[in-house]
Design a protein around this motif. Structure first.
Motif, PDB file in Angstrom:
ATOM      1  N   SER A 163       0.823  -1.206   0.000  1.00  0.00           N
ATOM      2  CA  SER A 163       0.000   0.000   0.000  1.00  0.00           C
ATOM      3  C   SER A 163       0.860   1.261   0.000  1.00  0.00           C
ATOM      4  CB  SER A 163      -0.925  -0.016   1.217  1.00  0.00           C
ATOM      5  OG  SER A 163      -1.661   1.179   1.324  1.00  0.00           O
ATOM      6  N   ARG A 164       1.827   1.304   0.901  1.00  0.00           N
ATOM      7  CA  ARG A 164       2.692   2.486   0.984  1.00  0.00           C
ATOM      8  C   ARG A 164       3.528   2.653  -0.280  1.00  0.00           C
ATOM      9  NH1 ARG A 164       3.351   7.483   3.372  1.00  0.00           N
ATOM     10  NH2 ARG A 164       5.549   8.078   3.186  1.00  0.00           N
ATOM     11  N   LYS A 168       3.338   5.752  -3.256  1.00  0.00           N
ATOM     12  CA  LYS A 168       4.483   6.535  -3.729  1.00  0.00           C
ATOM     13  C   LYS A 168       4.651   6.399  -5.239  1.00  0.00           C
ATOM     14  CE  LYS A 168       8.151   6.155  -0.969  1.00  0.00           C
ATOM     15  NZ  LYS A 168       9.115   5.492  -0.056  1.00  0.00           N
ATOM     16  N   ASN A 178      -4.386   3.571   0.274  1.00  0.00           N
ATOM     17  CA  ASN A 178      -4.307   3.536   1.728  1.00  0.00           C
ATOM     18  C   ASN A 178      -4.608   2.135   2.238  1.00  0.00           C
ATOM     19  OD1 ASN A 178      -3.985   6.477   2.621  1.00  0.00           O
ATOM     20  ND2 ASN A 178      -5.729   6.630   1.212  1.00  0.00           N
ATOM     21  N   GLY A 248      -1.012   6.755   1.200  1.00  0.00           N
ATOM     22  CA  GLY A 248       0.131   6.098   1.815  1.00  0.00           C
ATOM     23  C   GLY A 248      -0.031   5.891   3.301  1.00  0.00           C
TER      24      GLY A 248
END
Length: 262
Positions: A163-164, A168, A178, A248
């Protein structure tokens, strides 16, 4: 705050019961067109029947999205979504030394790769349209790795990494990514797990669930299991126009189980 999803096309994986079904129902109530997903035709049909009048804007897709074949079939039938909620998941306690490779692989393919494949399939269209939302339904177990479910905790931590990293990768596109982290939640799966204690004690399900939370998740601040609708509310917010500056992020709906101020 008036959250609506008029004219938005939404996929909620693993949505015939529990958090997924509550999320799908919430999107429908807010005006979206929603695809309900489950492994069997019977399960999908039963979920659609439970929606009542809202089913007029719901579509069913039966397929095990832990497989690449089912993901490809889904994309062929539904080539575009504005919002993808990767909710499909499995859980269950098993000692680390008794968990074979095949079970690690099953958890990885179901909890992680189903979301990877759906995001890879639908994010490019979102980017081309300049708007989209991708939500991974992780767990507080991503941060509090359970000693009796190491393989599960591993898969939920992996979702946070995906997810993070994807957020990005999609920076500046108008597409947010998210993760939502539920804590103990009174879904059908948890209810089934507690049913023997309910029958043995003669107490109500919510009371037995509250005891489970205080015993197994003693750091809980709300001191009870969350309702599936409470988790769905966070998913809907993260998917809304109003959440446009949130990406993020790991959004906790854990009742305070994770003992951290950040």
């Amino acid at each position: 705050m008036n959250i609506h999803f008029n004219h938005r096309r939404v996929l909620v994986t693993g949505s015939t019961n529990g958090i997924g079904f509550a999320t799908a129902r919430g999107f429908l109530a807010a005006g979206a067109e929603v695809v309900i997903n489950g492994r069997s035709e019977a399960g999908v049909a039963a979920a659609l029947a439970r929606l009542g009048d809202a089913a007029s804007r719901a579509h069913g897709f039966a397929g095990d999205l832990s497989t690449s074949e089912a993901c490809a079939a889904l994309q062929a039938r539904h080539p575009e979504f504005d919002i993808v909620v990767n909710n499909l998941g499995v859980f269950g306690p098993q000692d680390f030394f008794d968990t074979p490779d095949a079970e690690w692989e099953r958890f990885f393919q179901t909890n992680v790769m189903s979301g990877v494949r759906c995001a890879r399939a639908y994010a490019p269209g979102m980017v081309a349209r300049g708007w989209g939302r991708i939500v991974f339904v992780s767990s507080e177990s991503a941060l509090n790795i359970p000693a009796d479910m190491v393989h599960y905790g591993f898969s939920k931590t992996a979702q946070l990494a995906v997810s993070r990293g994807l957020a990005k990768r999609l920076a500046g596109t108008g597409v947010t990514v998210n993760a939502v982290l539920p804590g103990p939640t009174l879904s059908e799966g948890v209810a089934d797990m507690l049913q023997a204690e309910v029958e043995a004690s003669g107490r109500g399900l919510e009371a037995v669930a509250a005891d489970f939370v205080t015993t197994q998740r003693g750091s809980s601040i709300i001191r009870r299991a969350a309702r599936v609708e409470e988790v769905a509310n966070m998913i809907l917010y993260a998917s809304s126009e109003q959440a446009s500056a949130t990406t993020g992020a790991a959004l906790r709906v854990d009742g305070g189980v994770v003992d951290s101020i950040v």
